[in-house]
Design an enzyme around this catalytic site. Sequence first.
Site, PDB file in Angstrom:
ATOM      1  N   ASN A  17       0.704  -1.079   0.078  1.00  0.00           N
ATOM      2  CA  ASN A  17      -0.057  -0.116  -0.039  1.00  0.00           C
ATOM      3  C   ASN A  17       0.894   1.344   0.038  1.00  0.00           C
ATOM      4  O   ASN A  17       0.324   2.376   0.284  1.00  0.00           O
ATOM      5  CB  ASN A  17      -0.898   0.158   1.086  1.00  0.00           C
ATOM      6  N   GLY A  19       2.468   2.764   2.093  1.00  0.00           N
ATOM      7  CA  GLY A  19       2.648   3.574   3.197  1.00  0.00           C
ATOM      8  C   GLY A  19       4.248   3.549   3.821  1.00  0.00           C
ATOM      9  O   GLY A  19       4.498   4.608   4.266  1.00  0.00           O
ATOM     10  N   ASP A  20       4.870   2.503   3.776  1.00  0.00           N
ATOM     11  CA  ASP A  20       6.240   2.253   4.263  1.00  0.00           C
ATOM     12  C   ASP A  20       7.077   3.289   3.411  1.00  0.00           C
ATOM     13  O   ASP A  20       7.880   4.107   3.870  1.00  0.00           O
ATOM     14  CB  ASP A  20       6.654   0.945   3.997  1.00  0.00           C
ATOM     15  N   GLN A 256       2.390  13.784  -1.559  1.00  0.00           N
ATOM     16  CA  GLN A 256       2.360  14.284  -0.223  1.00  0.00           C
ATOM     17  C   GLN A 256       1.858  15.392   0.316  1.00  0.00           C
ATOM     18  O   GLN A 256       0.912  15.625   1.175  1.00  0.00           O
ATOM     19  CB  GLN A 256       3.714  13.894   0.398  1.00  0.00           C
ATOM     20  N   GLY A 273      -3.857   3.053   7.870  1.00  0.00           N
ATOM     21  CA  GLY A 273      -2.203   2.742   8.156  1.00  0.00           C
ATOM     22  C   GLY A 273      -1.453   3.761   9.069  1.00  0.00           C
ATOM     23  O   GLY A 273      -2.191   4.105   9.966  1.00  0.00           O
ATOM     24  N   GLU A 274      -0.349   4.021   8.575  1.00  0.00           N
ATOM     25  CA  GLU A 274       0.464   5.007   9.381  1.00  0.00           C
ATOM     26  C   GLU A 274       0.650   6.393   8.949  1.00  0.00           C
ATOM     27  O   GLU A 274       0.406   7.163   9.772  1.00  0.00           O
ATOM     28  CB  GLU A 274       1.846   4.193   9.618  1.00  0.00           C
ATOM     29  N   SER A 276      -0.640   8.364   6.793  1.00  0.00           N
ATOM     30  CA  SER A 276      -2.140   9.272   6.888  1.00  0.00           C
ATOM     31  C   SER A 276      -2.702   9.548   8.168  1.00  0.00           C
ATOM     32  O   SER A 276      -3.151  10.487   8.307  1.00  0.00           O
ATOM     33  CB  SER A 276      -3.034   8.617   5.869  1.00  0.00           C
TER      34      SER A 276
END
Length: 368
Positions: A17, A19-20, A256, A273-274, A276
């Site tokens: 996804n 996110g990482d 971003q 997730g992280e 957002s």
Amino acid sequence: MPAAPPLWDLFCRVIDNHGDLGVCWRLARELAARGQRARLWVDAAAAMAWMAPEALRGDVPGVQLRPWREPFDAADLAGLPVADVWIEAFGCELPPTFVAHGVRADAAPVWVNLEYLSAEPYVERMHGLPSPVLQGPAAGRTKWFYYPGFTPRTGGLLREAELPARQAAFDRAAWLAAQGVPWRGERLLSLFCYEPPALAALLAQLQQGPRPTRLLVAAGRAAQAVRAVFEHKMGLQPAQIKRGQLSISYLPYLDQRGYDELLWACDANFVRGEDSLVRALWAGRPLVWQPYPQHDDAHHAKLAAWLDWLQAPPGLRAFHRAWSGIGAEPLPPLDERAWIACASAARARLMRQRDLASQLIGFVAEKR
């Protein structure tokens, strides 16, 4: 001649996804903004084309985007300056050939395992602890656990120094017009999610609600999930984006900076997730978070711990449980007006804490 700024190698594997990747790019930029140099090694950088196109152009001084391909070419490694710091992001492991090249240096890099974000109690206990390396070319050396977090006893959250000024200067109406969103003063909600069990219930609630609402749907899985609800559960075509009190605007992929601005534009934000989640906390708006669903339901404890840290009121807790399919409660009413004080207080607490990049630089300086 002054010494060169410290050089950091950040390693990131893109799982599914992105996110990482988003977190790692923000960290690389923040390190450079604080006078460091960073090489970000990524095994799949295609998402950078929309997430951070400046990365592909090489437009950020102090940051290099490098391909992570294995095996590493021996000739390339021979000419590669050894970094001062190694970052293994989110459980990825450094390639053994890369490690072997680095540990031959007179001064081995400080080796940090950057962990996932959580509000669970173990984070404070584990943050900053050593992890001996027992095998491989670096056997006998030490890694260090580094945990982002929401409290002063953790590594903090990523936050740019200029973020408050950017947010204060933000023009909501102008941004919406630039995105082609036909806003006429209705309530605005952003939706960035996986496939939450209560999505159909939310869409029905908004259609039948007392207030006109426009849902700004992020590209990717969120848009696919909304379209699936309309097509398969409501018998509607995706093009029918005005139903009752609900209007829908499907957004393109945002970089971003653009995603930050989407959060600032909305009255409440659904995030996942992280990365957002952190950006929504800085926005200071009411938010609903969907942690990454795990087969063993470990995300249930993660969500509960975060809601405790948030000091969430009962209605917000009940909404989160239903949104993530925890228990059998129906989805309660969306009540962002009752949740705004909680969101504002959480942002204020976090703003009093040091940001992750600053803390990490200090942590590494102690270990060198």
